[in-house]
Scaffold this motif. Structure first.
Motif, PDB file in Angstrom:
ATOM      1  N   TRP A 108     117.765 -71.095   2.774  1.00  0.00           N
ATOM      2  CA  TRP A 108     117.583 -72.439   3.327  1.00  0.00           C
ATOM      3  C   TRP A 108     116.361 -73.107   2.724  1.00  0.00           C
ATOM      4  O   TRP A 108     115.345 -72.451   2.479  1.00  0.00           O
ATOM      5  CB  TRP A 108     117.348 -72.345   4.829  1.00  0.00           C
ATOM      6  N   SER A 109     116.453 -74.428   2.547  1.00  0.00           N
ATOM      7  CA  SER A 109     115.236 -75.168   2.250  1.00  0.00           C
ATOM      8  C   SER A 109     114.354 -75.050   3.491  1.00  0.00           C
ATOM      9  O   SER A 109     114.860 -74.921   4.616  1.00  0.00           O
ATOM     10  CB  SER A 109     115.538 -76.641   1.949  1.00  0.00           C
ATOM     11  N   GLU A 110     113.069 -75.055   3.288  1.00  0.00           N
ATOM     12  CA  GLU A 110     112.150 -74.892   4.421  1.00  0.00           C
ATOM     13  C   GLU A 110     112.387 -75.964   5.486  1.00  0.00           C
ATOM     14  O   GLU A 110     112.432 -75.669   6.681  1.00  0.00           O
ATOM     15  CB  GLU A 110     110.709 -74.937   3.915  1.00  0.00           C
ATOM     16  N   GLN A 111     112.592 -77.196   5.060  1.00  0.00           N
ATOM     17  CA  GLN A 111     112.773 -78.300   5.996  1.00  0.00           C
ATOM     18  C   GLN A 111     114.087 -78.173   6.777  1.00  0.00           C
ATOM     19  O   GLN A 111     114.121 -78.374   7.993  1.00  0.00           O
ATOM     20  CB  GLN A 111     112.760 -79.655   5.265  1.00  0.00           C
ATOM     21  N   ALA A 112     115.180 -77.837   6.084  1.00  0.00           N
ATOM     22  CA  ALA A 112     116.479 -77.707   6.752  1.00  0.00           C
ATOM     23  C   ALA A 112     116.465 -76.539   7.734  1.00  0.00           C
ATOM     24  O   ALA A 112     117.022 -76.634   8.835  1.00  0.00           O
ATOM     25  CB  ALA A 112     117.592 -77.527   5.722  1.00  0.00           C
ATOM     26  N   HIS A 113     115.813 -75.440   7.354  1.00  0.00           N
ATOM     27  CA  HIS A 113     115.726 -74.285   8.244  1.00  0.00           C
ATOM     28  C   HIS A 113     114.946 -74.641   9.507  1.00  0.00           C
ATOM     29  O   HIS A 113     115.381 -74.331  10.623  1.00  0.00           O
ATOM     30  CB  HIS A 113     115.062 -73.108   7.520  1.00  0.00           C
ATOM     31  N   LEU A 114     113.820 -75.296   9.344  1.00  0.00           N
ATOM     32  CA  LEU A 114     113.008 -75.681  10.486  1.00  0.00           C
ATOM     33  C   LEU A 114     113.788 -76.604  11.420  1.00  0.00           C
ATOM     34  O   LEU A 114     113.775 -76.426  12.640  1.00  0.00           O
ATOM     35  CB  LEU A 114     111.720 -76.349  10.014  1.00  0.00           C
ATOM     36  N   ARG A 165     114.961 -75.551  15.290  1.00  0.00           N
ATOM     37  CA  ARG A 165     114.478 -76.350  16.424  1.00  0.00           C
ATOM     38  C   ARG A 165     115.611 -76.888  17.292  1.00  0.00           C
ATOM     39  O   ARG A 165     115.363 -77.354  18.396  1.00  0.00           O
ATOM     40  CB  ARG A 165     113.615 -77.499  15.914  1.00  0.00           C
ATOM     41  N   GLN A 166     116.841 -76.833  16.798  1.00  0.00           N
ATOM     42  CA  GLN A 166     117.983 -77.258  17.613  1.00  0.00           C
ATOM     43  C   GLN A 166     118.259 -76.199  18.672  1.00  0.00           C
ATOM     44  O   GLN A 166     118.207 -75.008  18.397  1.00  0.00           O
ATOM     45  CB  GLN A 166     119.244 -77.430  16.766  1.00  0.00           C
ATOM     46  N   THR A 167     118.538 -76.649  19.866  1.00  0.00           N
ATOM     47  CA  THR A 167     118.903 -75.706  20.918  1.00  0.00           C
ATOM     48  C   THR A 167     120.368 -75.888  21.274  1.00  0.00           C
ATOM     49  O   THR A 167     120.971 -76.927  20.990  1.00  0.00           O
ATOM     50  CB  THR A 167     118.038 -75.917  22.181  1.00  0.00           C
ATOM     51  N   LEU A 168     120.938 -74.859  21.871  1.00  0.00           N
ATOM     52  CA  LEU A 168     122.329 -74.922  22.317  1.00  0.00           C
ATOM     53  C   LEU A 168     122.354 -75.381  23.767  1.00  0.00           C
ATOM     54  O   LEU A 168     121.642 -74.834  24.609  1.00  0.00           O
ATOM     55  CB  LEU A 168     122.999 -73.547  22.208  1.00  0.00           C
ATOM     56  N   GLY A 169     123.185 -76.370  24.036  1.00  0.00           N
ATOM     57  CA  GLY A 169     123.369 -76.837  25.401  1.00  0.00           C
ATOM     58  C   GLY A 169     124.636 -76.245  25.985  1.00  0.00           C
ATOM     59  O   GLY A 169     125.401 -75.555  25.296  1.00  0.00           O
TER      60      GLY A 169
END
Length: 159
Positions: free
Chosen positions: A132-138, A142-146
């Motif tokens: 992963w690119s560092e930005q895409a991975h971050l 940071r996305q959470t599952l609802g």
């Protein structure tokens, strides 16, 4: 902690490693994976696009790749989604072999399309790696599952 473990005699990649990509587009295979890549993978890996995530490349051991490639190529080409998957996975696939310093050269076109620059993240994802690119991975981490994201298969997990 090992970065891989034996499960039913199949090697499994797991773990997260911060990676630096040099100016020539090479990355060093993490020490924990080197013996596995040399032995189980016969020093041959395949780099291709992730068809599902922007900012990510998939890296397969060659033998695992052959199975995936054959399954994807077996899809009927009359459907646009099949052709798109074939293009992103098979059409873009590049065989890479580690050099004497255990580095692999990532194709410039793939690095550019995925936005992978100097800093990246390598994830062991079972049968393959994800780079992963560092930005895409971050952003992804940071996305959470609802509740609406939970599938029936996930509901039975004991996490």
């Amino acid at each position: 902690m090992k970065s891989w473990e034996s499960v039913e005699s199949t090697q499994v990649f797991q773990g997260e490693t911060a990676i630096t990509v040099d100016d020539k587009g090479r990355l060093a295979i993490p020490t924990a994976y080197r013996e596995l890549v040399a032995g189980e993978c016969a020093n041959r890996l395949v780099v291709t696009y992730s068809p599902f995530e922007m900012g990510c490349l998939w890296i397969y051991p060659y033998a695992e790749w052959e199975t995936v490639r054959d399954q994807v190529n077996a899809l009927p080409m009359v459907k646009a989604s099949h052709r798109n998957l074939q293009m992103k996975l098979v059409g873009a696939a590049s065989v890479v072999e580690p050099d004497g310093a255990s580095r692999i050269l990532l194709p410039a076109s793939q690095r550019g399309a995925a936005g992978i620059e100097k800093k990246a993240v390598l994830l062991g994802m079972g049968n393959k790696f994800e780079l992963w690119s560092e930005q895409a991975h971050l952003a992804k981490i940071r996305q959470t599952l609802g509740e609406d994201d939970i599938t029936d298969d996930m509901a039975d997990l004991r996490l």
